[in-house]
Design an enzyme around this catalytic site. Structure first.
Site, PDB file in Angstrom:
ATOM      1  CE1 TYR A   1      -4.180  -1.475   0.138  1.00 43.63           C
ATOM      2  CE2 TYR A   1      -3.486  -2.616   2.126  1.00 43.63           C
ATOM      3  CZ  TYR A   1      -4.404  -2.430   1.102  1.00 43.63           C
ATOM      4  OH  TYR A   1      -5.530  -3.207   1.051  1.00 43.63           O
TER       5      TYR A   1
ATOM      6  CG  HIS B   1      -9.498  -5.098  -1.859  1.00 41.84           C
ATOM      7  ND1 HIS B   1      -8.366  -4.349  -2.101  1.00 41.84           N
ATOM      8  CD2 HIS B   1      -9.413  -5.447  -0.547  1.00 41.84           C
ATOM      9  CE1 HIS B   1      -7.657  -4.245  -0.988  1.00 41.84           C
ATOM     10  NE2 HIS B   1      -8.259  -4.915  -0.027  1.00 41.84           N
TER      11      HIS B   1
ATOM     12  CG  ASP C   1      -8.414  -2.947  -5.170  1.00 38.48           C
ATOM     13  OD1 ASP C   1      -7.725  -2.655  -4.178  1.00 38.48           O
ATOM     14  OD2 ASP C   1      -8.807  -4.112  -5.401  1.00 38.48           O
TER      15      ASP C   1
HETATM   16  C1  LIG Z   1      -9.641  -9.724   5.916  1.00 40.22           C
HETATM   17  C2  LIG Z   1      -9.061  -9.338   4.596  1.00 40.22           C
HETATM   18  C3  LIG Z   1      -7.961  -8.488   4.555  1.00 40.22           C
HETATM   19  C4  LIG Z   1      -7.397  -8.127   3.338  1.00 40.22           C
HETATM   20  N1  LIG Z   1      -6.293  -7.342   3.356  1.00 40.22           N
HETATM   21  C5  LIG Z   1      -5.708  -6.999   2.170  1.00 40.22           C
HETATM   22  C6  LIG Z   1      -4.524  -6.229   2.165  1.00 40.22           C
HETATM   23  O1  LIG Z   1      -3.986  -5.883   3.192  1.00 40.22           O
HETATM   24  N2  LIG Z   1      -4.026  -5.882   0.963  1.00 40.22           N
HETATM   25  C7  LIG Z   1      -4.588  -6.265  -0.215  1.00 40.22           C
HETATM   26  O2  LIG Z   1      -4.097  -5.923  -1.276  1.00 40.22           O
HETATM   27  N3  LIG Z   1      -5.700  -7.033  -0.232  1.00 40.22           N
HETATM   28  C8  LIG Z   1      -6.260  -7.414   0.927  1.00 40.22           C
HETATM   29  N4  LIG Z   1      -7.386  -8.203   0.911  1.00 40.22           N
HETATM   30  C9  LIG Z   1      -7.943  -8.669  -0.380  1.00 40.22           C
HETATM   31  C10 LIG Z   1      -7.429 -10.062  -0.771  1.00 40.22           C
HETATM   32  O3  LIG Z   1      -6.047 -10.068  -1.023  1.00 40.22           O
HETATM   33  C11 LIG Z   1      -8.151 -10.598  -2.016  1.00 40.22           C
HETATM   34  O4  LIG Z   1      -7.952  -9.695  -3.078  1.00 40.22           O
HETATM   35  C12 LIG Z   1      -9.655 -10.772  -1.805  1.00 40.22           C
HETATM   36  O5  LIG Z   1      -9.950 -11.146  -0.488  1.00 40.22           O
HETATM   37  C13 LIG Z   1     -10.300 -11.783  -2.754  1.00 40.22           C
HETATM   38  O6  LIG Z   1     -10.009 -13.080  -2.448  1.00 40.22           O
HETATM   39  P1  LIG Z   1     -10.966 -14.118  -1.649  1.00 40.22           P
HETATM   40  O7  LIG Z   1     -12.342 -14.080  -2.221  1.00 40.22           O
HETATM   41  O8  LIG Z   1     -10.256 -15.417  -1.882  1.00 40.22           O
HETATM   42  O9  LIG Z   1     -10.942 -13.692  -0.220  1.00 40.22           O
HETATM   43  C14 LIG Z   1      -7.956  -8.593   2.130  1.00 40.22           C
HETATM   44  C15 LIG Z   1      -9.055  -9.455   2.171  1.00 40.22           C
HETATM   45  C16 LIG Z   1      -9.607  -9.840   3.374  1.00 40.22           C
HETATM   46  C17 LIG Z   1     -10.780 -10.779   3.389  1.00 40.22           C
END
Ligand SMILES: Cc1cc2nc3c(=O)[nH]c(=O)nc-3n(C[C@H](O)[C@H](O)[C@H](O)COP(=O)(O)O)c2cc1C
Length: 402
Positions: free
Chosen positions: A148, A267, A176
Site C-alpha cells: 500500500y 478486493h 483498488d
Molecule cells: C480480511 C481481509 C484483509 C485483506 N487485506 C488486504 C490487504 O492488506 N491488501 C490487499 O491488497 N488485499 C487485501 N485483501 C484482499 C485479498 O487479497 C483478495 O484480493 C480478496 O480477499 C479476494 O479473495 P478471496 O475471495 O479469496 O478472499 C484482504 C481481504 C480480506 C478478506
C-alpha cells in the site's frame, strides 16, 4: 527458526472440514465477533462479493473423454518461477487478530513445506513484522510483498527496500483501495490498537478508529497515480504487479509501463460495490493481450475473488490466468487451526484439482485452454447465490461437526 505455533479456537475437528467454504462457516461461529466482522466484511450491499462467488458458477466445462489421465501434473510457472501448484495465498491484513500466536508466520510455514511451496503475498498491514515472517522460513523468495503506497513516499521506498533486502521476490501494488469501501459490518466495531497487540506492525500504537478498515486507511495515499507506478517499475528493483485492476485498458496500460503483471481483482468485493466480477475481465483481457503478442513470459495475469474450488481454479487457468489468488479461506484456516489448518486447506484444494483435471481429460496445466469451457452463461449476472455459504444465508448449516 522458531517452533511452529498453532491456535485452535474451533471445536470442529479439522478432519470434518471437507471444502474451503467450511472454514468460513466455522469461523463465523468460533471467532470473536469483532474479528469475524473485519475478516468477512464487504462493501455496501455486498453485491460484488456475492457476484464474485456466483461468477465462477456461470462457467461450465466441456470435458474430453478417453484421455489417459493416470498421471496429473499441477506444476506451472508464475512470474517466471517454477511453482508446484497454480495458486498463491493472497494478502490479508492483520492475520494476528484471528491467530495471535501464529499470525502471518504460521501461514508462511505452511506455504514453505516442500510438498506445497505455495507463494504467500504478505500485506503491508501484516500483524507480524516483515523481518519476522521472512525469518520464519528458509525460502523468503516464496514471499511476495503487497504494497500500500502511503502519503510519505520516502517511508514507502524504505518498505520496498526492506522487502527486497529480506529476499521477497515481487511487489504487488494494490491500486483498488484509494479509500476503504463502506464495510458496515466492520464499522459497528471500534478499532483500537490499545485493545490488541496484533494491530499492523507498521501502525503506531494507540490509534483508534471506527472499524478496523478505517484505522488502516490512514496509511494509504489516495493520490496514488500512474506516475508512482512508473517510478516503482524504475526504482524498486523488483517485478511490479498491479493488484486490483478491473478494466482491460488499465491492464494493457500496466503492460505498456513495464509492469510484470496484474491481478484482476475487486478486493473480494470489499471496495467498490458493483465492480465487475474479475472472471469477466479475465475473459475480455486475454484475447487483447494475444492480439498484441504479449505472452505469459512477459506479463502474468492473475485473478482473485471467490475462488473456492479446484474447478474455479481450472476455469481461471483455462481462460489464460497464470495462477489464482485465494485469501479468506486460508485466513480462516489459519485463525482456527494455525499452520495445520492452512496445510489442510492446501490438501483439499490439491485433491480437488487432481480430481477435476482427471474428469476434464487434461493432465498438464499448460494444456488447459478455452476450448474446454462453455462460456455462454459467463455474462449472465442473474444467477442465484451459490452455496454452501455466503454472508446473507443464515439458514445454511455446515456439515462440519462441533
Ligand atoms: C480480511 C481481509 C484483509 C485483506 N487485506 C488486504 C490487504 O492488506 N491488501 C490487499 O491488497 N488485499 C487485501 N485483501 C484482499 C485479498 O487479497 C483478495 O484480493 C480478496 O480477499 C479476494 O479473495 P478471496 O475471495 O479469496 O478472499 C484482504 C481481504 C480480506 C478478506
Amino acid at each position: 527458526m522458531t517452533a511452529p505455533t498453532t491456535t485452535t479456537v474451533a471445536s470442529a475437528p479439522l478432519s470434518s472440514v471437507f471444502n474451503l467454504h467450511e472454514f468460513e462457516v466455522i469461523a463465523s461461529k468460533a471467532l470473536p465477533e469483532k474479528v469475524y466482522a473485519y475478516y468477512a466484511c464487504s462493501a455496501d450491499d455486498e453485491v460484488s462479493y456475492r457476484q464474485n462467488h456466483h461468477s465462477w458458477a456461470r462457467v461450465f466445462f466441456r470435458p474430453k473423454v478417453l484421455v489417459d489421465v493416470s498421471e496429473i501434473d499441477l506444476r506451472t510457472q508464475m512470474l517466471g518461477q517454477q511453482c508446484r501448484l497454480p495458486f498463491y495465498v493472497s494478502a490479508t491484513a492483520l492475520c494476528g487478530l484471528g491467530n495471535p500466536a501464529g499470525a502471518e508466520c504460521s501461514i508462511a510455514r505452511a506455504c514453505a513445506q516442500p510438498q506445497w511451496r505455495v507463494p504467500q503475498m504478505v500485506s503491508t498491514f501484516s500483524s507480524d513484522p516483515l523481518a519476522k515472517i521472512a525469518a520464519a522460513v528458509e525460502t523468503p523468495q516464496l514471499l511476495w510483498f503487497q504494497l500500500y503506497v502511503g502519503g510519505d513516499r520516502t517511508a514507502t521506498a524504505e518498505l520496498v527496500a526492506q522487502a527486497r533486502a529480506l529476499g521477497l521476490s515481487a511487489l504487488f501494488v494494490t491500486v483498488d483501495a484509494a479509500q476503504p469501501g463502506n464495510r458496515e459490518r466492520d464499522l459497528r466495531f471500534k478499532f483500537s490498537n490499545a485493545d490488541t497487540s496484533k494491530g499492523p506492525s507498521v501502525m503506531a500504537a494507540g490509534q483508534t478508529a471506527q472499524g478496523t478498515s478505517g484505522a488502516l486507511s490512514k496509511l494509504i495515499d489516495p493520490a496514488l497515480s500512474w506516475d508512482d507506478i512508473r517510478a516503482l517499475v524504475r526504482d524498486s528493483g523488483l517485478p511490479v504487479i498491479l493488484k486490483g485492476v478491473q478494466r482491460v485498458d488499465d491492464a494493457l496500460r500496466a503492460a505498456e509501463l513495464g509492469c510484470r503483471g496484474v491481478v484482476l481483482s475487486n478486493h473480494g468485493g470489499r471496495q467498490l460495490d458493483f465492480s465487475v466480477p474479475p472472471v469477466e475481465v479475465l475473459a475480455d483481457l486475454v484475447p487483447e493481450l494475444r492480439k498484441r503478442g504479449i505472452t505469459k513470459e512477459q506479463f502474468d495475469v492473475f485473478v482473485d475473488g471467490g475462488i473456492r474450488r479446484g474447478t474455479d481454479v481450472l476455469k481461471a487457468l483455462c481462460l489464460g490466468a497464470s495462477g489464482v489468488g485465494i485469501a479468506s479461506p486460508f485466513l480462516y484456516a489459519n485463525s482456527l487451526y494455525g499452520q495445520e489448518g492452512v496445510e489442510h486447506a492446501f490438501d483439499l484444494l490439491v485433491k480437488e484439482l487432481v480430481l477435476s483435471m482427471r474428469l476434464l481429460g487434461v493432465t498438464r496445466i499448460e494444456d488447459l485452454n478455452e476450448d474446454l469451457l462453455d462460456l455462454r452463461g459467463l455474462y449472465d449476472r442473474g444467477m442465484p447465490p451459490r452455496g454452501p455459504f455466503h454472508h446473507h444465508d443464515t439458514t445454511f448449516e455446515t456439515n462440519a461437526r462441533y
